[in-house]
Design an enzyme around this catalytic site. Sequence first.
Site, PDB file in Angstrom:
ATOM      1  N   TYR A 179      -3.626  -2.812 -10.280  1.00 45.54           N
ATOM      2  CA  TYR A 179      -3.514  -2.583  -8.828  1.00 45.54           C
ATOM      3  C   TYR A 179      -2.543  -3.591  -8.190  1.00 45.54           C
ATOM      4  O   TYR A 179      -1.660  -3.216  -7.410  1.00 45.54           O
ATOM      5  CB  TYR A 179      -4.908  -2.670  -8.200  1.00 45.54           C
ATOM      6  CG  TYR A 179      -4.904  -2.624  -6.693  1.00 45.54           C
ATOM      7  CD1 TYR A 179      -4.740  -1.409  -6.020  1.00 45.54           C
ATOM      8  CD2 TYR A 179      -5.044  -3.776  -5.936  1.00 45.54           C
ATOM      9  CE1 TYR A 179      -4.719  -1.366  -4.631  1.00 45.54           C
ATOM     10  CE2 TYR A 179      -5.030  -3.742  -4.555  1.00 45.54           C
ATOM     11  CZ  TYR A 179      -4.873  -2.537  -3.908  1.00 45.54           C
ATOM     12  OH  TYR A 179      -4.842  -2.495  -2.535  1.00 45.54           O
ATOM     13  N   LYS A 193       0.297   3.408  -2.897  1.00 46.22           N
ATOM     14  CA  LYS A 193      -0.887   4.263  -3.019  1.00 46.22           C
ATOM     15  C   LYS A 193      -0.525   5.753  -2.954  1.00 46.22           C
ATOM     16  O   LYS A 193      -1.245   6.593  -3.484  1.00 46.22           O
ATOM     17  CB  LYS A 193      -1.925   3.886  -1.945  1.00 46.22           C
ATOM     18  CG  LYS A 193      -2.496   2.482  -2.180  1.00 46.22           C
ATOM     19  CD  LYS A 193      -3.387   2.002  -1.052  1.00 46.22           C
ATOM     20  CE  LYS A 193      -3.830   0.547  -1.304  1.00 46.22           C
ATOM     21  NZ  LYS A 193      -4.529  -0.063  -0.169  1.00 46.22           N
ATOM     22  N   SER A 205       0.800  -1.234   0.000  1.00 48.14           N
ATOM     23  CA  SER A 205       0.000   0.000   0.000  1.00 48.14           C
ATOM     24  C   SER A 205       0.830   1.282   0.000  1.00 48.14           C
ATOM     25  O   SER A 205       0.254   2.364  -0.156  1.00 48.14           O
ATOM     26  CB  SER A 205      -0.939   0.017   1.196  1.00 48.14           C
ATOM     27  OG  SER A 205      -2.068  -0.759   0.890  1.00 48.14           O
ATOM     28  N   TYR A 233      -5.007   2.962   8.034  1.00 48.19           N
ATOM     29  CA  TYR A 233      -6.312   2.303   8.171  1.00 48.19           C
ATOM     30  C   TYR A 233      -6.949   2.658   9.502  1.00 48.19           C
ATOM     31  O   TYR A 233      -6.889   3.797   9.934  1.00 48.19           O
ATOM     32  CB  TYR A 233      -6.171   0.781   7.973  1.00 48.19           C
ATOM     33  CG  TYR A 233      -5.344   0.469   6.762  1.00 48.19           C
ATOM     34  CD1 TYR A 233      -5.754   0.923   5.511  1.00 48.19           C
ATOM     35  CD2 TYR A 233      -4.151  -0.219   6.854  1.00 48.19           C
ATOM     36  CE1 TYR A 233      -4.999   0.667   4.390  1.00 48.19           C
ATOM     37  CE2 TYR A 233      -3.385  -0.479   5.732  1.00 48.19           C
ATOM     38  CZ  TYR A 233      -3.819  -0.030   4.507  1.00 48.19           C
ATOM     39  OH  TYR A 233      -3.068  -0.257   3.405  1.00 48.19           O
TER      40      TYR A 233
END
Length: 312
Positions: free
Chosen positions: A190, A68, A65, A241
């Site tokens: 992705y 991202k 991640s 998160y």
Amino acid sequence: MTRDIPRLLQAIADDVRPLLDQGDVASYIPALARVPRRQFGIAVATVGGEVYGAGDSERRFSIQSLSKMYALALALQREGDALWQRVGREPSGTPFNSLVQLERERGVPRNPFVNAGALVVTDVLCRRYLQPERAVLELIHRLLGDTTVSIDAEVARSERAHSDRNAAIAHFMRSFGNLHGDVGAVLDAYCAQCAVAMSCSELARASLFLAADGVQPRGARVVDALAARRIGALMLTCGAYDASGDLAWRIGLPIKTGVGGGIVALVPGRLCVCAWAPGLDANGNSIAAAAAIERFAAAIGASIFAGEPSRD
Ligand code: GLU
């Protein structure tokens, strides 16, 4: 202060060693389940061009991640503020791969760092580029001035073969009209972007533009200053998160975590620090890397909330 950084990083590497047995590696991606847990690296890159490291700071790992941040920068470069009609800017308070909010919120993800939001960002990149994962990789190459960073094809295949949950998220958003392209193509891009392998020192260097108002030191402008500041704000509020609040409280810096065990933190105007250890807590955040960055930020007084009282 920078003279003391190498010693500080070594002391942190020694301190967090007992934590390396804690947590679990990301077993839901089989290729990551094989990564040995007892590894740790930390690196600092300053806007002035110095780079320091300790432990396995040059060993490449799966950025997951952390990609991202770069994908979002690219999407904002190409799409501008129109992106925010499709993705929110609120912390989710749910796990990174959760579907529950999407039904209530009509397919609009809470933020670009939960998987749903990142899939919308990838959908944007799929429309803008023939090979969106190459576009993310090439941005990283430009940021580093080095083309040796690559996508780990085995990790990409492994995640793609086990991407039922991300596929469900993507199809669900498509049913609301918030994913425009082909779901399979979005998932391919992705998973490939998440499978980029980089070291702590490469991640610290590549992320400097986010700590420098959008300009890569000794390089070109990547995003405008406002966009860079806003990515930082999202990292502070949504970068870890449903542990984002806790880590903002502990560290006081914009951070982004990944299930490969990496964490990047920005000290705006000064430096980026990246720590890595594969053992994750229940939220998917590296236990030892979070402890290391907490210790580093405290030692250099880097919290963005620290400030001399004004004299006026
Ligand atoms: N590729 C991972 C997934 O979509 C990224 C999650 C993460 O690093 O937090 O599940």
